[in-house]
Structures are given as C-alpha cells and as structure tokens.
Design an enzyme around this catalytic site. Structure first.
Site, PDB file in Angstrom:
ATOM      1  N   VAL A 284      -5.134   5.157  -7.484  1.00 44.56           N
ATOM      2  CA  VAL A 284      -5.210   3.911  -6.717  1.00 44.56           C
ATOM      3  C   VAL A 284      -5.356   4.381  -5.273  1.00 44.56           C
ATOM      4  CG1 VAL A 284      -3.996   1.821  -6.006  1.00 44.56           C
ATOM      5  CG2 VAL A 284      -3.852   2.587  -8.383  1.00 44.56           C
ATOM      6  N   PRO A 285      -6.569   4.300  -4.739  1.00 41.65           N
ATOM      7  CA  PRO A 285      -6.908   5.041  -3.514  1.00 41.65           C
ATOM      8  C   PRO A 285      -6.404   4.440  -2.207  1.00 41.65           C
ATOM      9  CG  PRO A 285      -8.792   3.792  -4.258  1.00 41.65           C
ATOM     10  CD  PRO A 285      -7.718   3.590  -5.285  1.00 41.65           C
ATOM     11  N   CYS A 286      -5.102   4.469  -2.016  1.00 43.74           N
ATOM     12  CA  CYS A 286      -4.528   3.968  -0.762  1.00 43.74           C
ATOM     13  C   CYS A 286      -4.952   4.834   0.426  1.00 43.74           C
ATOM     14  CB  CYS A 286      -3.015   3.850  -0.856  1.00 43.74           C
ATOM     15  SG  CYS A 286      -2.168   5.356  -1.288  1.00 43.74           S
ATOM     16  N   HIS A 287      -5.413   6.050   0.162  1.00 42.98           N
ATOM     17  CA  HIS A 287      -5.873   6.921   1.245  1.00 42.98           C
ATOM     18  C   HIS A 287      -7.159   6.391   1.892  1.00 42.98           C
ATOM     19  CE1 HIS A 287      -7.873   8.428  -2.418  1.00 42.98           C
ATOM     20  NE2 HIS A 287      -8.868   8.760  -1.613  1.00 42.98           N
TER      21      HIS A 287
ATOM     22  N   ASN B 146       0.841  -1.196   0.000  1.00 41.87           N
ATOM     23  CA  ASN B 146       0.000   0.000   0.000  1.00 41.87           C
ATOM     24  C   ASN B 146       0.878   1.249   0.000  1.00 41.87           C
ATOM     25  OD1 ASN B 146      -2.622   1.226   0.174  1.00 41.87           O
ATOM     26  ND2 ASN B 146      -2.233   1.629   2.329  1.00 41.87           N
TER      27      ASN B 146
END
Length: 157
Positions: free
Chosen positions: A118-121, A109
């Site tokens: 790529v929504p790692c948040h 991540n």
C-alpha cells in the site's frame, strides 16, 4: 499468524499473515543471516523480491490489513496511485471527497500496515517536499527513486 523475514535493499522486511492473506509488512534495520519464509507467505515474499529487483510494479496477493473503515478507505486510495507517480496529501484528501480531512488522511496514511504494497511512500507535500514517512525519509527517497521512470542520481550518498 505466521511471519517471514526477507532481506531488502532497505533493511529486513517482516511479513505477517496466514492462508487468508497478509495482514502486515514492516521494515527493520539490519541484515539477515538467513531468510525465513513459511509456505503460506511464499507468494508475497517472491513478489516483494521481484519489486526490489525492478520486475514487479503491482502486487496481487491476498491482503487482510486491520484498521477502521476510514483507514481502509484511505489505504484503498493509496493503492490507486500508479507506480512511479506521486500525489500530495491535499490531492489525496480531495480524491476521498473531504478537503477538510487532511490531518485524518495523513494520520491514516501513517498507520498503513502494509509497507510498500500500500504505497504510502507515494504521498508527498503539496510543495513536492518529502514529508513524514514511518519507514524514514531515506527509505521514502529510495523507493521514489526506484519507481521513477528516470531515476535521479543522488549527489549525497
């Protein structure tokens, strides 16, 4: 490889890619005097701007992130997290089928090369805490608030 730089509410987005797709998006502190957008990166830049304006919830431009097969599996799982929702690292690990791989999932991540897209948040601690974020916790909080169906007003600037 070409590079674009656009201003966002969170700093300067640096987009790298070519006609085959975007390979990296990162954020830097600062303010741009002039944006620079090559022809091949027009669509990704327009979509990022639309995201920040609240007009786009899903990206659909070609992407070519570089990583190990495991990292790519984690990034695909991140892409499946719906806009405006969050999951815990533990839940993400379970979705990938190996509850003991939580550290490896967290490391993958953290290596995500496609900021926001790529929504790692959208990955948080099991207790709802704002755990580590390469772009800075202040950016993570901003992004989650931006995507929330009922944005919270912060008492602290």
């Amino acid at each position: 490889m070409e590079e674009a730089r656009i201003q966002t509410p969170l700093g300067i987005a640096v987009i790298r890619g070519n006609q085959d797709g975007v390979s990296a998006i990162s954020v830097e502190d600062g303010t741009l005097k002039q944006e620079r957008i090559p022809e091949t990166l027009q669509v990704p830049c327009a979509q990022l701007k639309a995201y920040f304006e609240g007009e786009l919830t899903q990206f659909d431009f070609p992407m070519q992130p570089e990583g190990t097969p495991f990292q790519k599996r984690v990034w695909q799982a991140l892409e499946a997290i719906p806009y405006g929702q969050t999951v815990s690292y533990q839940e993400l690990t379970l979705r990938l089928g190996d509850p003991k791989a939580i550290r490896a999932v967290a490391a993958a991540n953290g290596k995500n090369p496609l900021w926001i897209v790529v929504p790692c948040h959208r990955v948080i601690g099991s207790d709802g805490s704002m755990t580590g974020y390469a772009g800075g916790i202040h950016r993570k909080k901003w992004l989650l608030n931006h995507e929330s169906p009922t944005p919270q007003h912060s008492l602290f600037g």
